[in-house]
Motif scaffolding. Structure first.
Motif, PDB file in Angstrom:
ATOM      1  N   GLU A  24       9.659 -56.515   5.885  1.00 49.87           N
ATOM      2  CA  GLU A  24       9.185 -57.027   4.598  1.00 49.87           C
ATOM      3  C   GLU A  24       8.914 -55.869   3.629  1.00 49.87           C
ATOM      4  OE1 GLU A  24       5.377 -59.329   3.810  1.00 49.87           O
ATOM      5  OE2 GLU A  24       6.310 -60.438   5.454  1.00 49.87           O
ATOM      6  N   ARG A  25       8.248 -54.838   4.152  1.00 45.30           N
ATOM      7  CA  ARG A  25       7.914 -53.701   3.281  1.00 45.30           C
ATOM      8  C   ARG A  25       9.167 -52.942   2.863  1.00 45.30           C
ATOM      9  NH1 ARG A  25       3.313 -50.245   5.859  1.00 45.30           N
ATOM     10  NH2 ARG A  25       3.999 -48.761   4.323  1.00 45.30           N
ATOM     11  N   ASP A  26      10.102 -52.752   3.791  1.00 37.42           N
ATOM     12  CA  ASP A  26      11.369 -52.082   3.454  1.00 37.42           C
ATOM     13  C   ASP A  26      12.036 -52.806   2.298  1.00 37.42           C
ATOM     14  OD1 ASP A  26      11.150 -50.282   5.505  1.00 37.42           O
ATOM     15  OD2 ASP A  26      12.799 -51.085   6.713  1.00 37.42           O
TER      16      ASP A  26
ATOM     17  N   ALA B 257      -0.613 -54.479   1.209  1.00 33.51           N
ATOM     18  CA  ALA B 257      -1.179 -54.566  -0.145  1.00 33.51           C
ATOM     19  C   ALA B 257      -0.679 -53.387  -0.983  1.00 33.51           C
ATOM     20  CB  ALA B 257      -2.712 -54.570  -0.082  1.00 33.51           C
ATOM     21  N   ALA B 258      -0.565 -52.203  -0.352  1.00 36.11           N
ATOM     22  CA  ALA B 258      -0.081 -51.002  -1.049  1.00 36.11           C
ATOM     23  C   ALA B 258       1.333 -51.234  -1.557  1.00 36.11           C
ATOM     24  CB  ALA B 258      -0.113 -49.799  -0.104  1.00 36.11           C
ATOM     25  N   SER B 259       2.169 -51.795  -0.708  1.00 34.81           N
ATOM     26  CA  SER B 259       3.556 -52.030  -1.085  1.00 34.81           C
ATOM     27  C   SER B 259       3.637 -53.031  -2.247  1.00 34.81           C
ATOM     28  CB  SER B 259       4.295 -52.519   0.161  1.00 34.81           C
ATOM     29  OG  SER B 259       5.502 -53.098  -0.145  1.00 34.81           O
ATOM     30  N   ARG B 260       2.678 -53.967  -2.314  1.00 32.62           N
ATOM     31  CA  ARG B 260       2.663 -54.950  -3.419  1.00 32.62           C
ATOM     32  C   ARG B 260       2.215 -54.299  -4.736  1.00 32.62           C
ATOM     33  NH1 ARG B 260       2.960 -60.270  -2.009  1.00 32.62           N
ATOM     34  NH2 ARG B 260       3.113 -60.584   0.230  1.00 32.62           N
ATOM     35  N   VAL B 261       1.095 -53.565  -4.694  1.00 31.73           N
ATOM     36  CA  VAL B 261       0.648 -52.936  -5.957  1.00 31.73           C
ATOM     37  C   VAL B 261       1.665 -51.896  -6.425  1.00 31.73           C
ATOM     38  CG1 VAL B 261      -1.831 -53.354  -5.534  1.00 31.73           C
ATOM     39  CG2 VAL B 261      -0.828 -51.167  -4.847  1.00 31.73           C
ATOM     40  N   ALA B 262       2.396 -51.303  -5.453  1.00 27.29           N
ATOM     41  CA  ALA B 262       3.376 -50.264  -5.800  1.00 27.29           C
ATOM     42  C   ALA B 262       4.574 -50.830  -6.551  1.00 27.29           C
ATOM     43  CB  ALA B 262       3.848 -49.548  -4.529  1.00 27.29           C
ATOM     44  N   ALA B 263       4.748 -52.148  -6.510  1.00 22.57           N
ATOM     45  CA  ALA B 263       5.869 -52.763  -7.231  1.00 22.57           C
ATOM     46  C   ALA B 263       5.510 -53.033  -8.694  1.00 22.57           C
ATOM     47  CB  ALA B 263       6.276 -54.060  -6.535  1.00 22.57           C
TER      48      ALA B 263
ATOM     49  N   PRO C  30      11.401 -44.388   4.391  1.00 23.31           N
ATOM     50  CA  PRO C  30      10.741 -45.695   4.543  1.00 23.31           C
ATOM     51  C   PRO C  30       9.485 -45.611   5.397  1.00 23.31           C
ATOM     52  CG  PRO C  30      12.687 -45.574   5.937  1.00 23.31           C
ATOM     53  CD  PRO C  30      12.667 -44.313   5.136  1.00 23.31           C
ATOM     54  N   ALA C  31       8.751 -46.722   5.453  1.00 29.75           N
ATOM     55  CA  ALA C  31       7.525 -46.793   6.259  1.00 29.75           C
ATOM     56  C   ALA C  31       7.830 -46.425   7.713  1.00 29.75           C
ATOM     57  CB  ALA C  31       6.958 -48.211   6.184  1.00 29.75           C
ATOM     58  N   ALA C  32       6.927 -45.646   8.302  1.00 24.50           N
ATOM     59  CA  ALA C  32       7.005 -45.264   9.720  1.00 24.50           C
ATOM     60  C   ALA C  32       8.245 -44.438  10.072  1.00 24.50           C
ATOM     61  CB  ALA C  32       6.928 -46.512  10.617  1.00 24.50           C
TER      62      ALA C  32
HETATM   63  O1   DC Z   1       3.946 -44.170   3.007  1.00 24.78           O
HETATM   64  P1   DC Z   1       2.974 -45.352   3.183  1.00 24.78           P
HETATM   65  O2   DC Z   1       3.403 -46.314   4.242  1.00 24.78           O
HETATM   66  O3   DC Z   1       1.569 -44.898   3.377  1.00 24.78           O
HETATM   67  O4   DC Z   1       3.031 -46.122   1.758  1.00 24.78           O
HETATM   68  C1   DC Z   1       2.359 -47.337   1.531  1.00 24.78           C
HETATM   69  C2   DC Z   1       3.080 -48.103   0.436  1.00 24.78           C
HETATM   70  O5   DC Z   1       2.918 -47.423  -0.816  1.00 24.78           O
HETATM   71  C3   DC Z   1       4.576 -48.271   0.622  1.00 24.78           C
HETATM   72  O6   DC Z   1       4.901 -49.498   1.251  1.00 24.78           O
HETATM   73  C4   DC Z   1       5.149 -48.208  -0.769  1.00 24.78           C
HETATM   74  C5   DC Z   1       4.117 -47.471  -1.570  1.00 24.78           C
HETATM   75  N1   DC Z   1       4.518 -46.121  -1.965  1.00 24.78           N
HETATM   76  C6   DC Z   1       5.307 -45.996  -3.086  1.00 24.78           C
HETATM   77  O7   DC Z   1       5.714 -47.008  -3.651  1.00 24.78           O
HETATM   78  N2   DC Z   1       5.634 -44.768  -3.567  1.00 24.78           N
HETATM   79  C7   DC Z   1       5.211 -43.661  -2.945  1.00 24.78           C
HETATM   80  N3   DC Z   1       5.530 -42.459  -3.442  1.00 24.78           N
HETATM   81  C8   DC Z   1       4.425 -43.760  -1.774  1.00 24.78           C
HETATM   82  C9   DC Z   1       4.109 -45.014  -1.294  1.00 24.78           C
END
Ligand code: DC
Length: 214
Positions: free
Chosen positions: A166-168, A80-86, A8-10
């Motif tokens: 939220e991101r988790d 924003a990354a977590s949103r586009v990643a969905a 997960p993040a962090a």
């Molecule tokens: O690891 P990070 O916090 O830099 O990642 C940013 C967001 O990108 C994370 O919230 C979810 C997405 N992510 C993903 O869906 N799949 C991955 N392999 C890497 C990141």
């Protein structure tokens, strides 16, 4: 040789993956940067990261230099990354790049270390060595808070904690390639381990694996 590091993040996977890649002389790909750069592009255009067409267009137009922007580390960009990643189509666009790099490490290197959320499950399920890092959300928020405080003393702990939660939730609940430990991954709980201890444990596993392969 491919080494997958998810979590997960962090959770400390970025720092770890970079150190492992340097120690092994392997290429390193922070796959989160691809999603961050996609999210940042949408934000820069004044768009909404949940807008499928815009996010897909941003992912398709990514250039290597887009990954070198210091702003990518910002919390709003992470969100924003977590949103586009969905968005499944965004993931599909970014998948080929990740797989290609994993199988063809640049600079004549003999292997690659990839960190992310779905490396061991989707991007490189065939990777012979997989790690899954976890830490409690309170511990991760604490680490992230300290990092952010160095740049901005006004940062608020509760906000950092809420954003991580939220991101988790989003990263774990999405339909496509959710954050999930691969069945054959080695789980490391880093709550009570510092970065050196995690690195040493991981390197010991890698050495054992390489020895077994000989
Ligand atoms: O690891 P990070 O916090 O830099 O990642 C940013 C967001 O990108 C994370 O919230 C979810 C997405 N992510 C993903 O869906 N799949 C991955 N392999 C890497 C990141």
């Amino acid at each position: 040789m491919i080494i997958a590091i998810d979590g997960p993040a962090a959770s400390g996977k970025g720092t770890l993956a970079r150190r492992v890649a340097a120690a092994m002389n392997y290429a390193y790909l922070d796959t989160g940067l691809l999603y961050r750069a996609t999210g940042a592009k949408v934000l820069a255009l004044g768009g909404d990261p949940d807008d499928v067409d815009m996010a897909v267009m941003a992912a398709e137009k990514l250039q290597p230099e887009d990954l070198e922007n210091d702003d990518l580390r910002r919390e709003d960009v992470g969100n924003a990354a977590s949103r586009v990643a969905a968005i499944p189509k965004v993931r599909a666009v970014l998948l080929d790049f990740q797989r290609h790099l994993a199988k063809n490490p640049p600079g004549g290197k003999h292997g690659a270390v990839l960190d992310g959320r779905d490396i061991g499950t989707v991007v490189c399920p065939e990777a012979p060595i997989k790690f899954f890092l976890t830490a409690s959300v309170a511990e991760r928020a604490n680490r992230r808070f300290k990092q952010l405080q160095e740049k901005n003393p006004a940062v608020i702990y509760e906000r950092v904690l809420n954003e991580l939660e939220e991101r988790d939730a989003r990263d774990s609940a999405r339909d496509v390639a959710p954050l999930k430990m691969a069945d054959n991954a080695i789980h490391i709980d880093t709550d009570r381990l510092n970065a050196d201890a995690v690195f040493n444990a991981v390197m010991a596993h890698i050495r054992t694996h390489m020895g077994e392969d000989d």
